[in-house]
Design a protein around this motif. Structure first.
Motif, PDB file in Angstrom:
ATOM      1  N   ILE A  43       8.197 -16.397 -25.470  1.00 51.51           N
ATOM      2  CA  ILE A  43       8.773 -15.054 -25.512  1.00 51.51           C
ATOM      3  C   ILE A  43       9.662 -14.921 -26.738  1.00 51.51           C
ATOM      4  CG2 ILE A  43      10.182 -13.340 -24.315  1.00 51.51           C
ATOM      5  CD1 ILE A  43       9.511 -14.723 -21.692  1.00 51.51           C
ATOM      6  N   PHE A  44       9.411 -13.914 -27.541  1.00 50.40           N
ATOM      7  CA  PHE A  44      10.260 -13.604 -28.689  1.00 50.40           C
ATOM      8  C   PHE A  44      11.150 -12.414 -28.346  1.00 50.40           C
ATOM      9  CE2 PHE A  44       6.670 -15.699 -30.726  1.00 50.40           C
ATOM     10  CZ  PHE A  44       7.297 -16.551 -31.620  1.00 50.40           C
ATOM     11  N   ASP A  45      12.453 -12.596 -28.443  1.00 52.30           N
ATOM     12  CA  ASP A  45      13.392 -11.483 -28.281  1.00 52.30           C
ATOM     13  C   ASP A  45      13.839 -11.030 -29.670  1.00 52.30           C
ATOM     14  OD1 ASP A  45      14.964  -9.597 -27.052  1.00 52.30           O
ATOM     15  OD2 ASP A  45      16.643 -10.960 -26.718  1.00 52.30           O
ATOM     16  N   GLU A  46      14.252  -9.766 -29.791  1.00 46.52           N
ATOM     17  CA  GLU A  46      14.652  -9.202 -31.085  1.00 46.52           C
ATOM     18  C   GLU A  46      13.552  -9.437 -32.122  1.00 46.52           C
ATOM     19  OE1 GLU A  46      17.031  -7.299 -31.611  1.00 46.52           O
ATOM     20  OE2 GLU A  46      18.582  -7.674 -30.111  1.00 46.52           O
ATOM     21  N   ALA A  47      12.316  -9.163 -31.739  1.00 49.17           N
ATOM     22  CA  ALA A  47      11.177  -9.474 -32.600  1.00 49.17           C
ATOM     23  C   ALA A  47      11.133  -8.624 -33.863  1.00 49.17           C
ATOM     24  CB  ALA A  47       9.867  -9.290 -31.822  1.00 49.17           C
ATOM     25  N   SER A  48      11.824  -7.485 -33.864  1.00 51.82           N
ATOM     26  CA  SER A  48      11.854  -6.661 -35.077  1.00 51.82           C
ATOM     27  C   SER A  48      12.600  -7.358 -36.200  1.00 51.82           C
ATOM     28  CB  SER A  48      12.516  -5.308 -34.777  1.00 51.82           C
ATOM     29  OG  SER A  48      13.872  -5.490 -34.401  1.00 51.82           O
ATOM     30  N   GLN A  49      13.403  -8.378 -35.873  1.00 54.43           N
ATOM     31  CA  GLN A  49      14.168  -9.122 -36.863  1.00 54.43           C
ATOM     32  C   GLN A  49      13.513 -10.454 -37.228  1.00 54.43           C
ATOM     33  OE1 GLN A  49      17.052  -7.559 -38.026  1.00 54.43           O
ATOM     34  NE2 GLN A  49      16.224  -5.926 -36.750  1.00 54.43           N
ATOM     35  N   MET A  50      12.362 -10.744 -36.679  1.00 57.83           N
ATOM     36  CA  MET A  50      11.723 -12.045 -36.872  1.00 57.83           C
ATOM     37  C   MET A  50      10.530 -11.950 -37.824  1.00 57.83           C
ATOM     38  SD  MET A  50      11.414 -15.241 -36.317  1.00 57.83           S
ATOM     39  CE  MET A  50      12.835 -15.300 -35.213  1.00 57.83           C
ATOM     40  N   PRO A  51      10.629 -12.517 -39.027  1.00 58.35           N
ATOM     41  CA  PRO A  51       9.481 -12.520 -39.939  1.00 58.35           C
ATOM     42  C   PRO A  51       8.298 -13.254 -39.318  1.00 58.35           C
ATOM     43  CG  PRO A  51      11.502 -13.174 -41.087  1.00 58.35           C
ATOM     44  CD  PRO A  51      11.818 -13.161 -39.622  1.00 58.35           C
ATOM     45  N   THR A  52       7.122 -12.742 -39.544  1.00 61.17           N
ATOM     46  CA  THR A  52       5.922 -13.337 -38.956  1.00 61.17           C
ATOM     47  C   THR A  52       5.771 -14.800 -39.361  1.00 61.17           C
ATOM     48  OG1 THR A  52       4.839 -11.178 -38.975  1.00 61.17           O
ATOM     49  CG2 THR A  52       3.419 -13.103 -38.740  1.00 61.17           C
ATOM     50  N   CYS A  53       6.110 -15.105 -40.601  1.00 60.50           N
ATOM     51  CA  CYS A  53       5.944 -16.478 -41.080  1.00 60.50           C
ATOM     52  C   CYS A  53       6.781 -17.472 -40.298  1.00 60.50           C
ATOM     53  CB  CYS A  53       6.281 -16.557 -42.567  1.00 60.50           C
ATOM     54  SG  CYS A  53       7.967 -16.026 -42.987  1.00 60.50           S
ATOM     55  N   GLU A  54       7.902 -17.024 -39.730  1.00 65.02           N
ATOM     56  CA  GLU A  54       8.757 -17.914 -38.948  1.00 65.02           C
ATOM     57  C   GLU A  54       8.315 -17.991 -37.490  1.00 65.02           C
ATOM     58  OE1 GLU A  54      12.887 -17.072 -39.303  1.00 65.02           O
ATOM     59  OE2 GLU A  54      12.841 -16.890 -41.489  1.00 65.02           O
ATOM     60  N   ALA A  55       7.504 -17.039 -37.069  1.00 64.25           N
ATOM     61  CA  ALA A  55       7.097 -16.984 -35.661  1.00 64.25           C
ATOM     62  C   ALA A  55       5.783 -17.706 -35.391  1.00 64.25           C
ATOM     63  CB  ALA A  55       6.973 -15.522 -35.218  1.00 64.25           C
ATOM     64  N   VAL A  56       4.967 -17.883 -36.419  1.00 65.31           N
ATOM     65  CA  VAL A  56       3.627 -18.434 -36.215  1.00 65.31           C
ATOM     66  C   VAL A  56       3.661 -19.819 -35.585  1.00 65.31           C
ATOM     67  CG1 VAL A  56       1.565 -19.266 -37.425  1.00 65.31           C
ATOM     68  CG2 VAL A  56       2.568 -17.063 -38.036  1.00 65.31           C
ATOM     69  N   GLY A  57       4.605 -20.662 -36.031  1.00 64.62           N
ATOM     70  CA  GLY A  57       4.675 -22.023 -35.506  1.00 64.62           C
ATOM     71  C   GLY A  57       4.897 -22.055 -34.010  1.00 64.62           C
ATOM     72  N   ALA A  58       5.770 -21.187 -33.506  1.00 60.81           N
ATOM     73  CA  ALA A  58       6.042 -21.138 -32.070  1.00 60.81           C
ATOM     74  C   ALA A  58       4.851 -20.554 -31.310  1.00 60.81           C
ATOM     75  CB  ALA A  58       7.296 -20.314 -31.806  1.00 60.81           C
ATOM     76  N   GLY A  62       2.018 -22.150 -27.817  1.00 61.77           N
ATOM     77  CA  GLY A  62       2.012 -21.490 -26.520  1.00 61.77           C
ATOM     78  C   GLY A  62       0.628 -20.994 -26.146  1.00 61.77           C
ATOM     79  N   GLN A  63       0.391 -20.832 -24.838  1.00 63.85           N
ATOM     80  CA  GLN A  63      -0.885 -20.299 -24.368  1.00 63.85           C
ATOM     81  C   GLN A  63      -0.857 -18.774 -24.284  1.00 63.85           C
ATOM     82  OE1 GLN A  63      -2.562 -22.318 -20.911  1.00 63.85           O
ATOM     83  NE2 GLN A  63      -1.254 -24.095 -21.288  1.00 63.85           N
ATOM     84  N   ASN A  64       0.341 -18.221 -24.051  1.00 69.07           N
ATOM     85  CA  ASN A  64       0.512 -16.772 -23.991  1.00 69.07           C
ATOM     86  C   ASN A  64       1.794 -16.419 -24.735  1.00 69.07           C
ATOM     87  OD1 ASN A  64      -1.630 -15.929 -21.781  1.00 69.07           O
ATOM     88  ND2 ASN A  64      -0.554 -17.716 -20.966  1.00 69.07           N
ATOM     89  N   VAL A  65       1.887 -15.178 -25.182  1.00 66.75           N
ATOM     90  CA  VAL A  65       3.072 -14.752 -25.920  1.00 66.75           C
ATOM     91  C   VAL A  65       3.474 -13.342 -25.502  1.00 66.75           C
ATOM     92  CG1 VAL A  65       1.727 -13.838 -27.875  1.00 66.75           C
ATOM     93  CG2 VAL A  65       4.117 -14.512 -28.214  1.00 66.75           C
ATOM     94  N   ILE A  66       4.775 -13.133 -25.373  1.00 69.03           N
ATOM     95  CA  ILE A  66       5.343 -11.804 -25.157  1.00 69.03           C
ATOM     96  C   ILE A  66       6.289 -11.531 -26.309  1.00 69.03           C
ATOM     97  CG2 ILE A  66       6.845 -10.383 -23.706  1.00 69.03           C
ATOM     98  CD1 ILE A  66       5.806 -11.830 -21.283  1.00 69.03           C
ATOM     99  N   VAL A  67       6.111 -10.418 -26.979  1.00 65.85           N
ATOM    100  CA  VAL A  67       6.919 -10.057 -28.139  1.00 65.85           C
ATOM    101  C   VAL A  67       7.762  -8.842 -27.772  1.00 65.85           C
ATOM    102  CG1 VAL A  67       6.858  -9.360 -30.569  1.00 65.85           C
ATOM    103  CG2 VAL A  67       5.148 -10.949 -29.686  1.00 65.85           C
ATOM    104  N   VAL A  68       9.069  -9.020 -27.740  1.00 67.94           N
ATOM    105  CA  VAL A  68       9.988  -7.970 -27.300  1.00 67.94           C
ATOM    106  C   VAL A  68      10.812  -7.500 -28.490  1.00 67.94           C
ATOM    107  CG1 VAL A  68      11.825  -7.354 -25.697  1.00 67.94           C
ATOM    108  CG2 VAL A  68      10.150  -9.105 -25.058  1.00 67.94           C
ATOM    109  N   GLY A  69      10.806  -6.203 -28.751  1.00 69.08           N
ATOM    110  CA  GLY A  69      11.585  -5.690 -29.874  1.00 69.08           C
ATOM    111  C   GLY A  69      11.496  -4.187 -29.973  1.00 69.08           C
ATOM    112  N   ASP A  70      12.200  -3.652 -30.947  1.00 74.62           N
ATOM    113  CA  ASP A  70      12.287  -2.211 -31.153  1.00 74.62           C
ATOM    114  C   ASP A  70      11.835  -1.878 -32.573  1.00 74.62           C
ATOM    115  OD1 ASP A  70      12.900   0.436 -31.400  1.00 74.62           O
ATOM    116  OD2 ASP A  70      14.986   0.265 -30.757  1.00 74.62           O
ATOM    117  N   PRO A  71      10.680  -1.224 -32.746  1.00 77.98           N
ATOM    118  CA  PRO A  71      10.190  -0.909 -34.092  1.00 77.98           C
ATOM    119  C   PRO A  71      11.074   0.094 -34.831  1.00 77.98           C
ATOM    120  CG  PRO A  71       8.853   0.179 -32.431  1.00 77.98           C
ATOM    121  CD  PRO A  71       9.759  -0.756 -31.695  1.00 77.98           C
ATOM    122  N   LYS A  72      12.012   0.743 -34.125  1.00 73.98           N
ATOM    123  CA  LYS A  72      12.920   1.684 -34.776  1.00 73.98           C
ATOM    124  C   LYS A  72      14.086   0.970 -35.459  1.00 73.98           C
ATOM    125  CE  LYS A  72      10.644   5.289 -33.304  1.00 73.98           C
ATOM    126  NZ  LYS A  72       9.894   6.153 -34.248  1.00 73.98           N
TER     127      LYS A  72
END
Length: 239
Positions: A43-58, A62-72
């Motif tokens: 689960i990624f929290d504050e995903a609007s602040q997380m660059p994709t390059c830093e998230a790929v490793g995590a 995992g077998q499943n992923v939930i991405v939580v964030g605000d595009p605004k």
């Protein structure tokens, strides 16, 4: 023994001991082999602040992923963390977030509409009207007649080309702080100052320290209160 080596030795015991692990994405990639047993859910929290390059490793662990964030919210950027910034190419400083990429892929999404974090409705009213099309379900305040947000115009300018500071606003803020510390009623309230750059943060800190030298009794009031004054950059404040 390193944590990575320890985790490698107990791949079956670790999830039984720690079924839920709170880690930064970089730590996940650092401590777990990518080809070993996977997390059931990442689960990624504050995903609007997380660059994709830093998230790929995590994600790869995992077998499943939930991405939580605000595009605004603002995208990841290096603007607030540096004193050197090319304002002519500001858009190039912004990075794509993992949330942006998930939305671009049309992954299944669900919108959370209840807003409960603002203790006064006026603190979210502007964003609700201008960014969320008044779709947020907010709670009314007991004293809705009075707003908790005020816009105070300060004559002056932002020194764009040189210091990248606004000394006029900094002086106005310090003056307001000193006024509140000297008032027996207002000093009961805590004070938090949020800036949009490290240079503005440093300027306010320097001016406030200089003012405290002339009025040390106010510094004592500020530092000995239950909640001392803080001056933080907006990005750090959010995290």
């Amino acid at each position: 023994m390193s944590l990575r080596k320890l985790f490698d030795l107990i791949p079956n015991l670790l999830p039984r001991m720690c079924p839920c692990m709170l880690m930064s994405p970089i730590s996940v990639a650092q401590y777990f082999e990518v080809d070993k047993s996977k997390f059931d859910l990442v689960i990624f929290d504050e995903a609007s602040q997380m660059p994709t390059c830093e998230a790929v490793g995590a994600i790869a662990r995992g077998q499943n992923v939930i991405v939580v964030g605000d595009p605004k919210q603002m995208p990841p950027t290096s603007f607030f963390a540096t004193n050197h910034f090319d304002e002519e190419n500001a858009d190039k400083e912004d990075l794509e977030s993992i949330l942006d990429d998930c939305l671009a892929l049309s992954m299944p999404s669900k919108h959370l509409l209840w807003h409960y974090r603002s203790k006064h409705e006026s603190l979210i009213a502007f964003s609700n009207s201008n960014y969320y099309e008044n779709k947020l379900l907010t709670f009314p305040s007991p004293d809705d007649i009075a707003t908790k947000v005020n816009n105070v115009f300060v004559p002056g300018y932002y020194d764009r080309g040189k210091t990248r500071q606004n000394s006029f606003e900094a002086k106005a803020i310090v003056s307001e702080v000193l006024k509140r510390l000297a008032d027996p009623i207002l000093l009961q309230r805590s004070i938090g100052i949020v800036t949009f750059s490290s240079v503005q943060q440093n300027l306010i800190e320097d001016l406030l320290n200089e003012a405290f030298k002339n009025e040390p009794h106010l510094e004592k009031v500020a530092m000995e209160s239950s909640e001392p004054i803080f001056i933080k950059i907006w990005k750090m404040f959010r995290r």
